[in-house]
Scaffold this motif. Structure first.
Motif, PDB file in Angstrom:
ATOM      1  N   LEU A  53       4.483 -14.334 -57.251  1.00  0.00           N
ATOM      2  CA  LEU A  53       5.858 -14.356 -56.726  1.00  0.00           C
ATOM      3  C   LEU A  53       6.692 -15.425 -57.436  1.00  0.00           C
ATOM      4  N   MET A  57       9.991 -14.821 -59.582  1.00  0.00           N
ATOM      5  CA  MET A  57      11.224 -15.535 -59.269  1.00  0.00           C
ATOM      6  C   MET A  57      11.742 -16.286 -60.499  1.00  0.00           C
ATOM      7  N   LEU A 199       7.918 -22.387 -53.196  1.00  0.00           N
ATOM      8  CA  LEU A 199       8.359 -20.994 -53.227  1.00  0.00           C
ATOM      9  C   LEU A 199       9.194 -20.649 -51.991  1.00  0.00           C
ATOM     10  N   SER A 203      13.088 -19.715 -52.445  1.00  0.00           N
ATOM     11  CA  SER A 203      13.468 -18.336 -52.151  1.00  0.00           C
ATOM     12  C   SER A 203      14.395 -18.266 -50.944  1.00  0.00           C
ATOM     13  N   PHE A 206      17.777 -19.507 -52.079  1.00  0.00           N
ATOM     14  CA  PHE A 206      18.410 -18.545 -52.975  1.00  0.00           C
ATOM     15  C   PHE A 206      18.980 -17.350 -52.198  1.00  0.00           C
ATOM     16  N   VAL A 207      18.181 -16.806 -51.273  1.00  0.00           N
ATOM     17  CA  VAL A 207      18.641 -15.636 -50.504  1.00  0.00           C
ATOM     18  C   VAL A 207      19.808 -16.027 -49.587  1.00  0.00           C
TER      19      VAL A 207
END
Lengths: 219, 69
Positions: A53, A57, A199, A203, A206-207
């Motif tokens: 992942l 990414m 991570l 993530s 970012f989302v």
């Protein structure tokens, strides 16, 4: 804006690029597997889900950096979503292009960090990875410097988006990390390593950042 | 919160870029305010009111009413 226009805009901005991306991604994997002869399944073996992942990414961040960089060279593309046929003038372009390039630099720094963290793991001797540690330290400094510069140069909309993103991300990250740590500590057989934490943080941020930016009309 | 920023801007035949330049903000901020995606800060709202020569509540329309005692 009418409902029909909103639907068209949503289709044009999100659904169509997503479909094109899916077709392009599938084709690229198929070509690598069947034409170039790369055994993707074998290449993925030996890596944990978190590592895969993180690599994915990292590639995504590089792609975003390339897109931002390409946008910074195209006044036409930057003017594409402006209302009533308006175009960006010289002053606006002069103001926007460094921001886009700085953002591309920050994304690249995150990509390097994730790539190094995901590809180098397992039984490693700390001293042999001093160089990698230094690269990551430099990348962290670069993204910090770039984010400070972006904060200084942008106006109140960007700052409001950053504050909202940080607030929502913090709550979500806190919830995920606490529950994950609890499950790990109480012996539910769930691993919990530093790459997982990095991570989750990147993530989620970012989302949430993407959703807030779109919701506030920044992206 | 509804606002009349676009109407006021159009009355003066300014582009979003022109209004942004006069207010010292980005075009994205003007667009976000006009499309009701972002409520500006109090200083920016006051600057808008000064620029258009109207009270703030003529640009930003709030239907809230205090409860009567």
């Amino acid at each position: 804006m009418s409902t029909e226009n909103t639907k068209k805009s949503w289709l044009r901005r999100w659904l169509i690029p997503m479909i094109i991306g899916a077709i392009f991604g599938y084709s690229a994997i198929w070509l690598l597997d069947n034409v170039v002869g790369v055994d993707i399944k074998a290449a993925m073996q030996g890596y944990s889900t978190a590592q895969l992942l993180a690599m994915l990414m990292s590639v995504l961040f590089v792609l975003i950096a390339v897109i931002l960089l390409a946008l910074s060279f195209s006044a036409k593309a930057l003017s594409a979503n402006l209302p009533d046929g308006e175009e960006l003038d010289e002053a606006e372009l002069k103001e926007m292009t460094p921001m886009l390039r700085l953002s591309a630099l920050a994304m690249s720094a995150y990509a390097v960090i994730l790539w190094l963290l995901s590809t180098i793991s397992g039984d490693v001797n700390g001293s042999s990875h001093l160089g990698h540690l230094l690269i990551i330290a430099v990348m962290v400094a670069v993204q910090l410097g770039v984010n400070i510069l972006l904060w200084i140069r942008h106006d109140e909309l960007y700052k409001a988006i950053m504050r909202e993103t940080a607030g929502i991300s913090y709550i979500l990250i806190e919830m995920i990390i606490i529950l994950w740590a609890a499950a790990s500590i109480f012996g539910f057989g769930i691993s919990f390593n530093p790459l997982d934490v990095v991570l989750v943080m990147l993530s989620v941020y970012f989302v949430v950042g993407t959703v807030v930016s779109v919701r506030r009309g920044f992206a | 919160m509804e606002n009349r920023l676009k109407d006021l801007r159009m009355q003066r035949e300014w582009s979003q870029g022109e209004l942004a330049r006069r207010l010292g903000v980005s075009r994205q901020t003007i667009n976000a305010v006009e499309t009701d995606k972002y409520d500006p800060s109090l200083p920016l709202a006051l600057h808008m009111a000064k620029l258009f020569g109207v009270p703030v509540d003529e640009i930003f329309i709030d239907y809230w009413q205090p409860e009567e005692d």
